[in-house]
Design a protein around this motif. Structure first.
Motif, PDB file in Angstrom:
ATOM      1  N   TYR B 111       0.831  -1.212   0.000  1.00  0.00           N
ATOM      2  CA  TYR B 111       0.000   0.000   0.000  1.00  0.00           C
ATOM      3  C   TYR B 111       0.863   1.258   0.000  1.00  0.00           C
ATOM      4  O   TYR B 111       0.491   2.279  -0.588  1.00  0.00           O
ATOM      5  N   TRP B 161      -6.227  -0.352   0.643  1.00  0.00           N
ATOM      6  CA  TRP B 161      -5.318  -1.322   1.272  1.00  0.00           C
ATOM      7  C   TRP B 161      -4.873  -0.895   2.657  1.00  0.00           C
ATOM      8  O   TRP B 161      -4.363  -1.694   3.436  1.00  0.00           O
ATOM      9  N   GLN B 162      -5.035   0.379   2.952  1.00  0.00           N
ATOM     10  CA  GLN B 162      -4.525   0.897   4.224  1.00  0.00           C
ATOM     11  C   GLN B 162      -5.495   0.626   5.371  1.00  0.00           C
ATOM     12  O   GLN B 162      -5.072   0.436   6.500  1.00  0.00           O
ATOM     13  N   VAL B 163      -6.801   0.593   5.103  1.00  0.00           N
ATOM     14  CA  VAL B 163      -7.755   0.473   6.201  1.00  0.00           C
ATOM     15  C   VAL B 163      -7.794  -0.966   6.726  1.00  0.00           C
ATOM     16  O   VAL B 163      -7.471  -1.910   6.013  1.00  0.00           O
ATOM     17  N   LYS B 164      -8.216  -1.093   7.981  1.00  0.00           N
ATOM     18  CA  LYS B 164      -8.233  -2.414   8.604  1.00  0.00           C
ATOM     19  C   LYS B 164      -9.489  -3.190   8.264  1.00  0.00           C
ATOM     20  O   LYS B 164      -9.430  -4.329   7.844  1.00  0.00           O
TER      21      LYS B 164
END
Lengths: 314, 202
Positions: B111, B161-164
């Motif tokens: 990411y 892609w960064q978020v959980k």
């Protein structure tokens, strides 16, 4: 104590030697057990301590790390039941009604039961513990908790010999926890520990922070803290505890098993697939600091995992 | 007159996020993790500006107001400005210029790799956004500046892609860029081409 029992020792009771030898060490060092921290009455489930005016700056020296300010501890939270932003829980958690509260203890044990919170918490057993908290997102805090050993509850429940795991569940109530209306995670939140992890003296059930009753956004009225594991293992607002033979499926593992495992031990050498776990930002500090193996509790807990490949069992 | 208002609104919108972040910083209202807060908000703002920039051309056709094309360049440059600030916040504040870790991130964390690439791709676009470069590059300019789509898509993927677990906002951004791409592809094929009077505009 765990050893020196006469007669047959159930498999669940056997303590690795290394852990026994380390007991004295951690009681003196990292647990930061503060003497004289007796808590107030348990009437109505209130656990407001008598010494809430305590000088917390003194506690600092025992872990030799500065405490994270109360305001940060209670305003920067991951509690998806109240929203996925870190500042959501403090704004939204007022809908939670932490009293009255019941906790069910069941599964493979000789002494199951459903308890009111006030019967579950024994005021005389409440201790102060200053623990590091390391989130899987690579930030950390140092928090003065109040609570009691999970081991006390386990011993009372008398898990049967076949019990190898403990599973915990959070309240599932769309009125009290509006975040559960969204399918961000599977509800209710589930976490679990291996029985030996659960009985480890560092593992605590927490009912207070900074000498105050645990605020809703921190998991009122009762939550788990396992200081050598990533924060998501510390399940909040617990309503049930069950002893199982099989490893329970914890929520984050179910959500993304290649990213979050069952063990979730803090480990600077095993990266999250998307980010490094080698360093962390201590809340309130500017430069990132190096993350410690088992969050700095390696002396106490490393023996629980001897012979295990921590890359596969992340 | 309308153009003056439009330009003022653009500059106001472009500078607002900076004012807002500086004000929150001075007022100590960035929360427990101010660096993360600044980093994330700059990322949001940058992506919003890039998406709005790409929406200008379709918007021109929809509302039939050719003049709004004149705010496309400042909008795009604000997007680049906030993306640069986002990267600098990451490199300077978040990683305190520890290049060992920055390089590892850029190379090994997908990411971050894709976000970094998006920023690199936009550098030549920002440089060639001047009138002089538009003239010098001629028809190549348009081709080069299609990279804005590539970079914005990368930005959306970076966000996703960064978020959980909560993919609400990244999904919304992905839907927006998809609509914009469909429009772009269809209009470039000649169908559904907007009636744009380019000559009058210049």
């Amino acid at each position: 104590m765990l050893i020196g029992k006469s007669g047959k020792i159930p498999s669940s009771e056997i303590t690795p030697e290394g852990m026994y030898l380390n007991r004295r060490q951690f009681i003196g060092k990292s647990a930061a057990v503060v003497a004289g921290a007796s808590m107030g009455s348990g009437i109505g489930g209130s656990i407001e301590p008598e010494n809430s005016q305590k000088d917390w700056s003194k506690v600092r020296s025992e872990l030799d790390e500065e405490l994270t300010p109360f305001d940060d501890v209670t305003s920067y939270n991951n509690f998806y039941e109240f929203g996925t932003g870190k500042s959501d829980p403090v704004r939204n958690a007022h809908t939670l009604r932490p009293r009255p509260w019941t906790i069910e203890v069941g599964g493979l044990c000789d002494n199951p039961g459903t308890y009111g919170l006030e019967d579950f918490i024994k005021p005389g057993n409440i201790e102060d513990r200053v623990y590091r908290m390391r989130c899987v997102e690579a930030w950390s805090m140092v928090i003065p908790w109040q609570g009691f050993s999970l081991k006390d509850v386990i011993d009372q429940a008398k898990p049967s010999g076949s019990a190898r795991f403990v599973e915990f569940r959070t309240l599932h109530d769309l009125e009290q926890m509006p975040g559960q209306r969204y399918g961000v995670l599977r509800w209710p939140y589930v976490e679990g520990l291996r029985l030996d992890e659960a009985k480890h003296p560092l593992t605590m059930l927490i009912t207070g922070v900074y000498g105050k009753t645990l605020p809703n956004q921190n998991g009122a009225p009762i939550r788990l803290i396992v200081p050598w594991k990533y924060g998501f293992k510390g399940i909040k607002s617990i309503v049930s505890m069950r002893f199982l033979e099989e490893m329970p499926m914890n929520t984050w593992k179910r959500s993304a098993s290649h990213e979050y495992g069952f063990y979730a031990n803090v480990n600077p050498d095993v990266s999250h697939p998307r980010w490094s776990q080698a360093r962390e930002r201590r809340i309130g500090e500017f430069r990132r600091r190096r993350t410690l193996m088992f969050n700095g509790y390696a002396d106490e807990v490393a023996s629980l995992y001897s012979g295990m490949d921590l890359r596969t069992h992340y | 007159m309308r153009l003056i208002i439009l330009r003022s609104v653009t500059w106001f919108a472009g500078l607002m996020p900076t004012v807002w972040l500086v004000w929150r910083f001075l007022d100590d209202r960035l929360g427990a993790n101010p660096i993360e807060e600044i980093l994330h908000r700059l990322g949001d703002v940058s992506l919003i500006f890039l998406l709005v920039t790409l929406a200008i051309t379709p918007l021109r056709a929809v509302v039939g107001w050719n003049e709004i094309i004149k705010i496309r360049r400042p909008l795009g440059l604000f997007g680049f400005f906030y993306l640069t600030m986002h990267f600098l916040t990451y490199a300077v504040l978040d990683q305190t210029l520890d290049f060992e870790f920055i390089i590892e991130d850029v190379l090994e964390r997908p990411y971050i790799s894709i976000g970094f690439t998006a920023w690199i791709l936009l550098i030549p676009l920002a440089i060639t956004s001047t009138k002089g470069w538009i003239r010098r590059l001629g028809k190549h300019w348009k081709k080069l500046h299609r990279l804005a789509y590539v970079a914005t898509i990368m930005g959306v993927v970076h966000f996703y892609w960064q978020v959980k677990a909560d993919t609400y906002w990244p999904t919304l951004a992905a839907m927006l860029i998809t609509v914009l791409m469909i429009y772009r592809i269809r209009s470039s094929r000649g169908r559904w081409r907007p009636q744009v009077r380019e000559a009058k505009n210049r």
